[in-house]
Design a protein around this motif. Structure first.
Motif, mmCIF file in Angstrom:
data_model
loop_
_atom_site.group_PDB
_atom_site.id
_atom_site.type_symbol
_atom_site.label_atom_id
_atom_site.label_comp_id
_atom_site.label_asym_id
_atom_site.label_seq_id
_atom_site.Cartn_x
_atom_site.Cartn_y
_atom_site.Cartn_z
ATOM 1 N N HIS A 1 0.856 -1.184 0.000
ATOM 2 C CA HIS A 1 0.000 0.000 0.000
ATOM 3 C C HIS A 1 0.899 1.243 0.000
ATOM 4 C CE1 HIS A 1 -4.005 -1.503 0.322
ATOM 5 N NE2 HIS A 1 -3.704 -2.293 1.342
ATOM 6 N N ASP A 2 0.387 2.334 -0.528
ATOM 7 C CA ASP A 2 1.106 3.619 -0.593
ATOM 8 C C ASP A 2 2.325 3.583 -1.509
ATOM 9 O OD1 ASP A 2 -0.578 5.035 1.269
ATOM 10 O OD2 ASP A 2 0.325 3.772 2.822
ATOM 11 N N SER A 3 2.408 2.536 -2.316
ATOM 12 C CA SER A 3 3.553 2.460 -3.226
ATOM 13 C C SER A 3 3.312 3.338 -4.459
ATOM 14 C CB SER A 3 3.748 1.022 -3.688
ATOM 15 O OG SER A 3 2.553 0.561 -4.299
ATOM 16 N N TYR A 4 4.393 3.729 -5.089
ATOM 17 C CA TYR A 4 4.318 4.399 -6.395
ATOM 18 C C TYR A 4 5.435 3.815 -7.242
ATOM 19 C CZ TYR A 4 4.645 7.698 -10.174
ATOM 20 O OH TYR A 4 4.695 8.239 -11.432
ATOM 21 N N HIS A 5 5.049 3.263 -8.402
ATOM 22 C CA HIS A 5 6.056 2.647 -9.268
ATOM 23 C C HIS A 5 6.045 3.221 -10.673
ATOM 24 C CE1 HIS A 5 7.132 -0.305 -6.218
ATOM 25 N NE2 HIS A 5 5.849 -0.525 -6.017
ATOM 26 N N GLY A 6 5.241 4.263 -10.917
ATOM 27 C CA GLY A 6 5.271 4.885 -12.239
ATOM 28 C C GLY A 6 3.887 5.086 -12.813
ATOM 29 N N ASP A 7 3.843 5.633 -14.007
ATOM 30 C CA ASP A 7 2.580 6.087 -14.593
ATOM 31 C C ASP A 7 2.112 5.290 -15.802
ATOM 32 O OD1 ASP A 7 2.365 7.973 -12.678
ATOM 33 O OD2 ASP A 7 3.007 9.667 -13.911
ATOM 34 N N THR A 8 2.874 4.314 -16.269
ATOM 35 C CA THR A 8 2.384 3.462 -17.351
ATOM 36 C C THR A 8 1.424 2.438 -16.715
ATOM 37 O OG1 THR A 8 4.403 2.189 -17.039
ATOM 38 C CG2 THR A 8 4.373 3.761 -18.866
ATOM 39 N N PHE A 9 0.685 1.705 -17.555
ATOM 40 C CA PHE A 9 -0.411 0.914 -16.995
ATOM 41 C C PHE A 9 0.027 -0.195 -16.041
ATOM 42 C CE2 PHE A 9 -3.217 3.388 -19.405
ATOM 43 C CZ PHE A 9 -4.481 3.195 -18.860
ATOM 44 N N GLY A 10 1.112 -0.892 -16.392
ATOM 45 C CA GLY A 10 1.586 -1.942 -15.485
ATOM 46 C C GLY A 10 2.089 -1.324 -14.189
ATOM 47 N N ALA A 11 2.838 -0.233 -14.328
ATOM 48 C CA ALA A 11 3.403 0.433 -13.152
ATOM 49 C C ALA A 11 2.288 1.016 -12.286
ATOM 50 C CB ALA A 11 4.387 1.518 -13.586
ATOM 51 N N MET A 12 1.241 1.558 -12.930
ATOM 52 C CA MET A 12 0.092 2.055 -12.152
ATOM 53 C C MET A 12 -0.597 0.908 -11.435
ATOM 54 S SD MET A 12 -2.133 5.023 -13.983
ATOM 55 C CE MET A 12 -2.384 4.240 -15.556
ATOM 56 N N SER A 13 -0.705 -0.236 -12.128
ATOM 57 C CA SER A 13 -1.400 -1.387 -11.527
ATOM 58 C C SER A 13 -0.753 -1.809 -10.220
ATOM 59 C CB SER A 13 -1.391 -2.585 -12.484
ATOM 60 O OG SER A 13 -2.169 -2.320 -13.613
ATOM 61 N N VAL A 14 0.578 -1.777 -10.163
ATOM 62 C CA VAL A 14 1.251 -2.249 -8.944
ATOM 63 C C VAL A 14 1.454 -1.118 -7.934
ATOM 64 C CG1 VAL A 14 2.346 -4.194 -10.123
ATOM 65 C CG2 VAL A 14 3.587 -2.020 -9.963
ATOM 66 N N SER A 15 0.904 0.058 -8.245
ATOM 67 C CA SER A 15 0.987 1.194 -7.326
ATOM 68 C C SER A 15 -0.330 1.314 -6.560
ATOM 69 C CB SER A 15 1.207 2.496 -8.104
ATOM 70 O OG SER A 15 2.394 2.431 -8.861
ATOM 71 N N GLU A 16 -0.274 2.010 -5.434
ATOM 72 C CA GLU A 16 -1.497 2.246 -4.654
ATOM 73 C C GLU A 16 -2.566 2.861 -5.546
ATOM 74 O OE1 GLU A 16 -2.402 2.389 -0.657
ATOM 75 O OE2 GLU A 16 -3.819 1.810 -2.205
ATOM 76 N N ARG A 17 -3.801 2.398 -5.375
ATOM 77 C CA ARG A 17 -4.921 3.058 -6.060
ATOM 78 C C ARG A 17 -5.090 4.418 -5.391
ATOM 79 N NH1 ARG A 17 -3.408 -0.449 -8.454
ATOM 80 N NH2 ARG A 17 -4.428 -2.316 -9.214
ATOM 81 N N SER A 18 -5.031 5.485 -6.170
ATOM 82 C CA SER A 18 -4.971 6.817 -5.573
ATOM 83 C C SER A 18 -5.562 7.831 -6.536
ATOM 84 C CB SER A 18 -3.498 7.185 -5.314
ATOM 85 O OG SER A 18 -2.850 7.367 -6.567
ATOM 86 N N LEU A 19 -5.431 9.072 -6.134
ATOM 87 C CA LEU A 19 -5.810 10.193 -6.991
ATOM 88 C C LEU A 19 -5.188 10.049 -8.382
ATOM 89 C CD1 LEU A 19 -6.884 13.203 -6.889
ATOM 90 C CD2 LEU A 19 -4.568 13.829 -6.208
ATOM 91 N N PHE A 20 -3.938 9.573 -8.407
ATOM 92 C CA PHE A 20 -3.207 9.463 -9.684
ATOM 93 C C PHE A 20 -3.841 8.412 -10.604
ATOM 94 C CE2 PHE A 20 1.162 10.406 -7.444
ATOM 95 C CZ PHE A 20 0.702 11.660 -7.100
ATOM 96 N N ALA B 1 -7.082 7.010 -10.223
ATOM 97 C CA ALA B 1 -8.547 6.887 -10.130
ATOM 98 C C ALA B 1 -9.263 6.691 -11.478
ATOM 99 C CB ALA B 1 -9.124 8.064 -9.362
ATOM 100 N N PRO B 2 -8.997 7.504 -12.503
ATOM 101 C CA PRO B 2 -9.760 7.329 -13.752
ATOM 102 C C PRO B 2 -9.473 6.001 -14.448
ATOM 103 C CG PRO B 2 -8.569 9.426 -13.735
ATOM 104 C CD PRO B 2 -8.042 8.608 -12.601
ATOM 105 N N PHE B 3 -8.395 5.356 -14.053
ATOM 106 C CA PHE B 3 -7.950 4.154 -14.783
ATOM 107 C C PHE B 3 -8.154 2.874 -13.987
ATOM 108 C CE2 PHE B 3 -5.033 7.790 -15.365
ATOM 109 C CZ PHE B 3 -5.479 8.183 -16.614
ATOM 110 N N ASN B 4 -8.660 3.007 -12.754
ATOM 111 C CA ASN B 4 -8.694 1.842 -11.851
ATOM 112 C C ASN B 4 -9.336 0.605 -12.472
ATOM 113 O OD1 ASN B 4 -7.298 3.205 -9.933
ATOM 114 N ND2 ASN B 4 -9.004 3.524 -8.535
ATOM 115 N N ASP B 5 -10.394 0.821 -13.301
ATOM 116 C CA ASP B 5 -11.076 -0.331 -13.905
ATOM 117 C C ASP B 5 -10.186 -1.072 -14.895
ATOM 118 O OD1 ASP B 5 -13.272 0.318 -12.497
ATOM 119 O OD2 ASP B 5 -14.411 1.152 -14.185
ATOM 120 N N TYR B 6 -9.147 -0.400 -15.363
ATOM 121 C CA TYR B 6 -8.288 -0.997 -16.403
ATOM 122 C C TYR B 6 -6.991 -1.574 -15.823
ATOM 123 C CZ TYR B 6 -11.447 1.728 -19.233
ATOM 124 O OH TYR B 6 -12.574 2.240 -19.786
ATOM 125 N N LEU B 7 -6.812 -1.425 -14.518
ATOM 126 C CA LEU B 7 -5.558 -1.895 -13.906
ATOM 127 C C LEU B 7 -5.723 -3.338 -13.444
ATOM 128 C CD1 LEU B 7 -4.674 1.282 -11.787
ATOM 129 C CD2 LEU B 7 -4.070 0.747 -14.159
#
Ligand SMILES: Cc1ncc(COP(=O)(O)O)c(C=O)c1O
Length: 438
Positions: A156-175, A177-183
């Motif tokens: 939790h609270d991790s950040y690993h980047g902004d591409t889709f795979g990296a977002m998937s393994v990062s905390e679900r957050s403000l960053f 939110a619009p993509f959560n269904d696709y992660l």
């Protein structure tokens, strides 16, 4: 008090408004920027050492190493010369079927200093792509071996980047939110504390057999709020995770290259990762380059007469020779004894400043790891959206310092070449700012 200062700050920003700013506002879409409310960007014309200079000759101490990359500061002539030389010799070549000296030498040198039994270096473009490659390596490792392990474990609270795979393994957050269904789905656990470690170990025992890889930012979770946690507890967790056969992926994109006081955060750990991601300080902040290091065990799982077992991943600029040459120059500087001493010295100064911070009740959870100092200001709700961040950035700019808090988490992460006087100025500003919130 902040409202009182606004007219002066507006004046400063108005004075900064130049034709470059106007041109920028017409054509540029900046990262992490709400263009409806953002103040005009500052035209930067030069960088030297810790300082950035605007078009009016004003200087700003880059107290966050330009998003944590400029470890040797700006305008470093040693790195610049190596870049120039490489650009005139070989600026780019496709990296399949061809190789070149800077890529091989950099791989050799990295393998000789990375904490772990790594035997291969895979190049990509930035931290997010280094993470994408790591996740793909981990998932395909099991698929190549014909075993069904397809989930990733992350903090939790991790950040690993902004591409889709990296977002998937990062905390679900403000960053995200619009993509959560696709992660893709990830098993998230808290970072270890003395109170939750046994609970975490039992989650790992239960989930472990279906998990392909565990990705973690060792010791410091950067964008998640400079959250620091203990090496000993991480080691305990890693031992259990590895015991379940899970591949351990150390994301040292932020912590690598001296940030935590040692060359890599992994040096504080007994447990060695199977995969490591690097970027940011790799080129001394001069060029975009990502690295994913892998062990021989991992590499061998991709060796086959069956071409389907190939790691089908690559970028046009994979192992760009100029970026590799910049990294070699940056490594030279990083490993100089005087630089290592500077890193230790910054750590000591941060530790001393922590004692000062203890005097202010408005300061919560003041902490430091190596060259990273962070604390929360007790002003409103914790989190990225807290208005403390933009307000401190404005105040700091007016005093010739660039800081970019993560919400109410204020942090100081300087280039290693920062002078004593520049450090004093930043500490002084931090105290001033804390007092104004007290
Ligand atoms: C730990 C970590 N991993 C990955 C990334 C992504 O790196 P990049 O911004 O180069 O894509 C970051 C960026 O802040 C990071 O801190």
């Amino acid at each position: 008090m902040h409202a009182d200062r606004r007219p002066i700050i507006n004046l400063i920003f108005a004075a900064m408004s130049t034709s470059l700013t106007e041109r920028d506002r017409k054509v540029i879409w900046h990262p992490y920027t709400q263009h409806k409310t953002i103040l005009p960007p500052i035209p930067v014309v030069k960088g030297k050492g810790t300082l950035l200079y605007d078009d009016k000759g004003r200087s700003y101490i880059d107290a966050i190493s330009s998003w944590w990359v400029s470890i040797h500061g700006h305008g470093n002539s040693y790195i610049a010369e190596r870049i120039y030389k490489q650009a005139t010799e070989l600026e780019q070549v496709i990296f399949t079927g061809f190789t070149h000296e800077p890529a091989v030498e950099l791989a050799e040198r990295l393998l000789s200093i990375l904490p772990g039994d790594f035997s291969r270096i895979f190049y990509s473009d930035n931290g997010s792509t280094a993470v994408e490659v790591a996740i793909k390596m981990a998932i395909q490792y099991w698929s190549n071996k014909g075993e069904k392990r397809n989930r990733i474990l992350a903090f939790h609270d991790s950040y690993h980047g902004d591409t889709f795979g990296a977002m998937s393994v990062s905390e679900r957050s403000l960053f995200t939110a619009p993509f959560n269904d696709y992660l893709f789905e990830v098993v998230f656990i808290d970072t270890p504390t003395p109170d939750n470690i046994y609970e975490l170990l039992s989650i790992v025992r239960k989930e472990g057999p279906s998990i392909a890889g565990f990705i973690y930012e060792p010791l410091v979770q950067g964008a998640g709020g400079m959250r620091m946690y203990e090496a000993g507890l991480l080691d305990q967790l890693l031992a259990e995770i590895a015991g379940q056969g899970v591949l351990c992926i150390a994301d040292e994109v932020m912590t690598g290259f001296g940030r935590t006081g040692r060359l890599f955060a992994g040096e504080y750990l007994r447990h060695r990762a199977d995969i490591m991601c690097l970027s940011k300080g790799l080129t001394g902040g001069t060029m975009a380059l990502g690295v994913t290091a892998a062990t021989q065990r991992l590499f061998e799982a991709f060796l086959s007469d069956d071409r389907r077992k190939t790691l089908f991943h690559g970028h046009s600029f994979t192992a760009n020779p100029i970026a590799c040459a910049a990294s070699l120059a940056s490594l030279d500087l990083l490993l100089e004894e005087s630089n290592l001493q500077r890193i230790r010295h910054i750590g000591l100064r941060h530790e001393a400043f922590l004692e000062k911070l203890a005097l202010y009740p408005v300061v919560k959870n003041a902490r430091a790891t190596g060259t990273i100092l962070a604390f929360e200001l007790d002003a409103g709700e914790d989190g990225y959206i807290n208005a403390v961040g933009p307000s401190i950035t404005k105040e700091a700019l007016a005093r010739g310092i660039y800081l970019r808090p993560l919400g109410n988490t204020v942090y100081f992460m300087p280039p290693y070449c920062i002078t004593e006087n520049e450090m004093d100025q930043v500490y002084h500003f931090l105290v001033h700012s804390i007092v104004s919130y007290s």
